[in-house]
Design a protein around this motif. Structure first.
Motif, PDB file in Angstrom:
ATOM      1  N   PRO A  30       0.496  -1.528  -0.207  1.00 34.15           N
ATOM      2  CA  PRO A  30      -0.278   0.739   0.043  1.00 34.15           C
ATOM      3  C   PRO A  30       0.543   1.536   0.310  1.00 34.15           C
ATOM      4  CG  PRO A  30      -0.913  -1.731   1.255  1.00 34.15           C
ATOM      5  CD  PRO A  30       0.291  -2.077   0.995  1.00 34.15           C
ATOM      6  N   THR A  34      -3.715   4.007  -1.650  1.00 37.08           N
ATOM      7  CA  THR A  34      -4.050   2.732  -0.688  1.00 37.08           C
ATOM      8  C   THR A  34      -4.351   2.821   0.703  1.00 37.08           C
ATOM      9  OG1 THR A  34      -2.907   1.520  -3.296  1.00 37.08           O
ATOM     10  CG2 THR A  34      -3.873   0.485  -0.989  1.00 37.08           C
ATOM     11  N   CYS A  50     -10.478   0.411  -4.934  1.00 36.62           N
ATOM     12  CA  CYS A  50      -9.341   1.222  -5.142  1.00 36.62           C
ATOM     13  C   CYS A  50      -9.136   1.628  -6.310  1.00 36.62           C
ATOM     14  CB  CYS A  50      -8.922   1.617  -4.087  1.00 36.62           C
ATOM     15  SG  CYS A  50      -7.211   2.815  -3.718  1.00 36.62           S
ATOM     16  N   ILE A  73      -4.933  -5.778   1.144  1.00 35.23           N
ATOM     17  CA  ILE A  73      -5.334  -6.184  -0.412  1.00 35.23           C
ATOM     18  C   ILE A  73      -6.394  -7.156  -0.867  1.00 35.23           C
ATOM     19  CG2 ILE A  73      -4.865  -5.724  -1.949  1.00 35.23           C
ATOM     20  CD1 ILE A  73      -2.577  -3.768  -1.740  1.00 35.23           C
TER      21      ILE A  73
END
Length: 166
Positions: A30, A34, A50, A73
Motif C-alpha cells: 500500500p 491505498t 480503489c 489488499i
C-alpha cells in the motif's frame, strides 16, 4: 458493504505534472492513496474498490485494488482495454504508457458474494464480461469516468449478474 470509487480518482482532472512513476503505487505494498483508503475500509468495516495507477515489474496499469474490511489488499484487477491516450507514452501520462491487463479477469470472494471488476473501455468488449460470469461473478463493480448506461444494462441482463458503477 462496499464502496466503488471512480477510475483513477486520485489524479483525474488535476493540473499537476507528474510522471507515471511518481503517481503509480506498487500493487502489493500500500502506497499513500491505498493506505488512506485502507484506513477508511477498516474504520467503516467495508470493502473498497480503489481504482488507481499501479506498477508491477516495471509496467504501469490502470487498476482497481480491492481492499477488504480489515483494510488489506484482497486482489488487483488491471484494465484490459486502456484507451489510446493511456497506452501511448507522453500523450496523457508523462514517462510511459499503460499496459493492458490479462484477457481473463479475476474474480474475488467476499463475505457477501463473488465479485468481478471492469474499468471504463472494458465495457465495449463482451468477452470480459462473459469470463466473469463463467468464473462465478455475482456482482461486477465498474469504476469508470464514463457512464456506459445501456451497455452496462445489456451486460447485466445477458450475464445474469448485477453491475454497480461508480
Amino acid at each position: 458493504d462496499i464502496i466503488c470509487i471512480p477510475e483513477t480518482f486520485q489524479i483525474s482532472w488535476v493540473n499537476e505534472s507528474k510522471t507515471l512513476d511518481e503517481i503509480a503505487e506498487d500493487e502489493n505494498t500500500p502506497g499513500p492513496v491505498t493506505s488512506r483508503m485502507a484506513e477508511v475500509a477498516k474504520r467503516q468495516n467495508c470493502y473498497i474498490v480503489c481504482p488507481i495507477v499501479t506498477k508491477k515489474n516495471g509496467k504501469y496499469y490502470n487498476s482497481s485494488i480491492l481492499l477488504n474490511r480489515q483494510g488489506k489488499i484482497d486482489g488487483v484487477y488491471h484494465k484490459i482495454h486502456p484507451t489510446d491516450t493511456e497506452i501511448i507514452p507522453e500523450v496523457y501520462y508523462k514517462g510511459g504508457g499503460m499496459t493492458p491487463g490479462t484477457l481473463k479477469p479475476p474474480v474475488f470472494k467476499t463475505d457477501f458474494g463473488t465479485i468481478g471488476l471492469q474499468i471504463c473501455m472494458d465495457a465495449a468488449w463482451c468477452g470480459n464480461w462473459q469470463s466473469l460470469r463463467e468464473a462465478g461473478a455475482e456482482v461486477v463493480f465498474f469504476p469508470s469516468q464514463a457512464s456506459y448506461g445501456d451497455t452496462l444494462v445489456h451486460h447485466a441482463w445477458f450475464n445474469h449478474y448485477y453491475i454497480v458503477s461508480s
